[in-house]
Design a protein around this motif. Structure first.
Motif, PDB file in Angstrom:
ATOM      1  N   ASP A  39       6.916  13.215  -4.907  1.00 25.11           N
ATOM      2  CA  ASP A  39       6.628  13.010  -3.490  1.00 25.11           C
ATOM      3  C   ASP A  39       5.124  12.825  -3.321  1.00 25.11           C
ATOM      4  O   ASP A  39       4.377  12.737  -4.309  1.00 25.11           O
ATOM      5  CB  ASP A  39       7.172  14.169  -2.648  1.00 25.11           C
ATOM      6  N   LEU A  40       4.681  12.787  -2.074  1.00 18.33           N
ATOM      7  CA  LEU A  40       3.272  12.487  -1.803  1.00 18.33           C
ATOM      8  C   LEU A  40       2.321  13.551  -2.339  1.00 18.33           C
ATOM      9  O   LEU A  40       1.174  13.265  -2.654  1.00 18.33           O
ATOM     10  CB  LEU A  40       3.028  12.349  -0.288  1.00 18.33           C
ATOM     11  N   HIS A  76       5.143   5.558   1.659  1.00 18.72           N
ATOM     12  CA  HIS A  76       5.249   6.932   2.169  1.00 18.72           C
ATOM     13  C   HIS A  76       6.016   6.952   3.497  1.00 18.72           C
ATOM     14  O   HIS A  76       6.892   7.779   3.713  1.00 18.72           O
ATOM     15  CB  HIS A  76       3.859   7.523   2.403  1.00 18.72           C
ATOM     16  N   ALA A  77       5.672   6.012   4.386  1.00 14.70           N
ATOM     17  CA  ALA A  77       6.246   6.003   5.732  1.00 14.70           C
ATOM     18  C   ALA A  77       7.762   5.828   5.713  1.00 14.70           C
ATOM     19  O   ALA A  77       8.482   6.485   6.469  1.00 14.70           O
ATOM     20  CB  ALA A  77       5.596   4.896   6.559  1.00 14.70           C
ATOM     21  N   LYS A  78       8.247   4.962   4.824  1.00 16.56           N
ATOM     22  CA  LYS A  78       9.686   4.655   4.843  1.00 16.56           C
ATOM     23  C   LYS A  78      10.490   5.403   3.783  1.00 16.56           C
ATOM     24  O   LYS A  78      11.708   5.500   3.884  1.00 16.56           O
ATOM     25  CB  LYS A  78       9.884   3.145   4.660  1.00 16.56           C
ATOM     26  N   CYS A  79       9.809   5.909   2.756  1.00 13.87           N
ATOM     27  CA  CYS A  79      10.552   6.498   1.631  1.00 13.87           C
ATOM     28  C   CYS A  79      10.168   7.929   1.285  1.00 13.87           C
ATOM     29  O   CYS A  79      10.940   8.628   0.629  1.00 13.87           O
ATOM     30  CB  CYS A  79      10.353   5.647   0.373  1.00 13.87           C
ATOM     31  N   GLU A  80       8.938   8.331   1.648  1.00 12.67           N
ATOM     32  CA  GLU A  80       8.407   9.639   1.243  1.00 12.67           C
ATOM     33  C   GLU A  80       8.472   9.816  -0.274  1.00 12.67           C
ATOM     34  O   GLU A  80       8.804  10.892  -0.777  1.00 12.67           O
ATOM     35  CB  GLU A  80       9.151  10.781   1.975  1.00 12.67           C
ATOM     36  N   GLU A 115       0.828  -1.207   0.000  1.00 10.77           N
ATOM     37  CA  GLU A 115       0.000   0.000   0.000  1.00 10.77           C
ATOM     38  C   GLU A 115       0.868   1.264   0.000  1.00 10.77           C
ATOM     39  O   GLU A 115       1.976   1.266   0.543  1.00 10.77           O
ATOM     40  CB  GLU A 115      -0.946   0.006   1.207  1.00 10.77           C
ATOM     41  N   LYS A 134       0.784   3.857   1.787  1.00 15.11           N
ATOM     42  CA  LYS A 134       1.184   4.354   3.112  1.00 15.11           C
ATOM     43  C   LYS A 134       2.490   3.713   3.592  1.00 15.11           C
ATOM     44  O   LYS A 134       3.282   4.343   4.292  1.00 15.11           O
ATOM     45  CB  LYS A 134       0.051   4.164   4.134  1.00 15.11           C
ATOM     46  N   ASP A 135       2.717   2.446   3.205  1.00 24.48           N
ATOM     47  CA  ASP A 135       3.960   1.772   3.610  1.00 24.48           C
ATOM     48  C   ASP A 135       5.166   2.387   2.895  1.00 24.48           C
ATOM     49  O   ASP A 135       6.267   2.474   3.460  1.00 24.48           O
ATOM     50  CB  ASP A 135       3.890   0.270   3.284  1.00 24.48           C
TER      51      ASP A 135
END
Length: 472
Positions: A154-155, A128-132, A123, A125-126
């Motif tokens: 980026d996000l 985003h959380a570790k890599c942005e 997903e 979010k996984d």
């Protein structure tokens, strides 16, 4: 036949050994419904390409993703010829990063190659959380057993050319390949050549710029890419930025397959140039334009001049022929690159495009053609769009072609592609003298899919191919 190896890993020992590999029998390709009006998930199609099969030219399986509007795009493997020396590795999973949703789908093609099934969903979010990082594109397997996927942004949809690193067994997100804060300003494709301790990445534009279509004002504003980024492969950092003259929107990049080679080619879409990059005598990298497709002066189109729009490029496994597609002009080309500094045109074939006779566009001035090409009709189907993604058989004798670029741009430049669906075609290649000839008996019509016309994109063979595998 290829050398049999009782204790080898996936793929082949060398590019030339790969040319002796078996003929392709099935092809995997993602089919996209985003921007088509059909509210259905994108899916992975399996197509039978074995002329001896009763299902030849048919979609024999469809694996829908569990979400809507992902925009599947390119794909890669859990492992490839870069792990040939590791007998514990097996090419069983196809990795499908989503360009828009940023999800990554891992598909099991090993259990039943003719009926793939979903193995894992990573997903956003996984990631985003570790890599942005977000807006994911190219996936390559590494000799370490890991997987590396490039990002466009980026996000928030701003430009950010970083790389997501996945564990090749569990597919857990490990973090970024590049050092913290070390991403390129923009991203797209990449290729690495460890014997020269180098990776080179390309750039399209920030996701917010390209996501909903092409605006010429964004070119004037300098929002589209025109650089290559040279990375130190061991240190994971940019050591050189190459500015491309006549090199707007460098997309697909290919080192020569020979792992000793210190050169390759990149296709620059908007400038319609092929640029050769190479290691110079000083040990740094340089770039030079080696092919220019001249624009055509037109009436009845978005701009007064129409570029060829080079969207995909390929090198044959023996590094002899370079192929590329001009998605707007509508031609597929073959060049002999035995002398990489002086490519020689050996084959050209028009497969649709924007300048066909009887269409809305009138060509006023053309440096190459005496008249506008005829529309392409294959097995009674008038082909919409132009040649886009290409894949070459291992032996170099067959080229497969699809006609969709990216759903938002398809909708803008080829509205009939949205209505009619894309197609998959096959071209026979003369590997002795050079030359391209359409196979009139081959057509996969994605306009007739059960849920409505679909946009088929990049092609993959189960055993790897000349754009998935890297030799080290």
């Amino acid at each position: 036949m290829a050398t049999k190896c009782g204790n080898c890993g996936p793929g082949y020992s060398t590019p030339l050994e790969a040319m002796k590999g078996p003929r392709e029998e099935i092809v995997y390709l993602p089919c996209i419904y985003r921007n088509t009006g059909t509210e259905a998930p994108d899916y992975l199609a399996t197509v039978d390409v074995d002329p001896k099969s009763p299902q030849y030219c048919q979609v024999i399986h469809r694996l829908p993703m569990p979400n809507l509007k992902d925009e599947l795009h390119h794909s890669g493997w859990n492992t490839c010829s870069s792990c040939f020396g590791d007998s514990s590795k097996s090419r069983t999973k196809l990795v499908l990063p989503s360009l828009i949703s940023s999800r990554i789908y891992v598909v099991d093609v090993g259990s039943e190659p003719r009926a793939p099934k979903l193995h894992k969903v990573i997903e956003p979010k996984d990631i985003h959380a570790k890599c942005e990082l977000a807006f994911l594109h190219t996936s390559h397997c590494l000799a370490s057993g890991e997987l590396m996927i490039s990002s466009l942004g980026d996000l928030k949809g701003n430009g950010k050319g970083g790389f997501v690193l996945l564990d090749g067994e569990t597919f857990e997100v490990k973090g970024t390949w590049e050092r913290p804060g070390g991403a390129a300003p923009l991203g797209y494709d990449f290729w690495y050549q460890p014997r020269h301790n180098v990776m080179i990445s390309t750039e399209w534009a920030a996701p917010n710029v390209l996501r909903d279509g092409f605006n010429p004002a964004d070119v004037e504003a300098g929002l589209y890419g025109s650089h290559l980024y040279v990375w130190d492969w061991q240190r994971h950092e940019i050591v050189q930025t190459l500015s491309l003259k006549d090199g707007l929107i460098p997309l697909e990049i290919r080192f020569l397959h020979n792992p000793d080679a210190a050169q390759g080619f990149v296709g620059c879409a908007l400038s319609s140039t092929i640029q050769r990059f190479y290691k110079n005598e000083g040990g740094t990298w340089s770039v030079e334009k080696v092919i220019q497709v001249p624009p055509k002066k037109v009436k009845g189109w978005l701009l007064p001049e129409m570029p060829g729009l080079i969207t995909d490029i390929l090198l044959s496994l023996d590094d002899r022929f370079l192929y590329f597609s001009n998605w707007l002009h509508g031609d597929l080309r073959q060049y002999d690159v035995s002398d990489p500094q002086r490519p020689r045109l050996t084959g050209q074939l028009f497969l649709g495009g924007s300048i066909v006779k009887g269409g809305p566009v009138q060509v006023l001035e053309d440096q190459e053609l005496k008249s506008q090409p005829e529309p392409l009709v294959v097995k009674g189907k008038r082909v919409a769009g132009g040649p886009q993604m290409i894949q070459l058989s291992l032996d170099g004798k067959r080229l497969y072609v699809t006609t969709s670029l990216y759903s938002a741009w398809d909708k803008q430049f080829y509205p009939d592609l949205i209505r009619e669906g894309s197609v998959m075609l096959q071209v026979d290649v003369d590997t002795v003298k050079g030359g391209l000839k359409l196979n009139p008996n081959f057509l996969v019509d994605f306009g007739k899919e059960p849920l409505g016309p679909a946009l088929a994109h990049e092609l993959r063979y189960p055993g790897g191919d000349c754009s998935s595998d890297i030799w080290i």
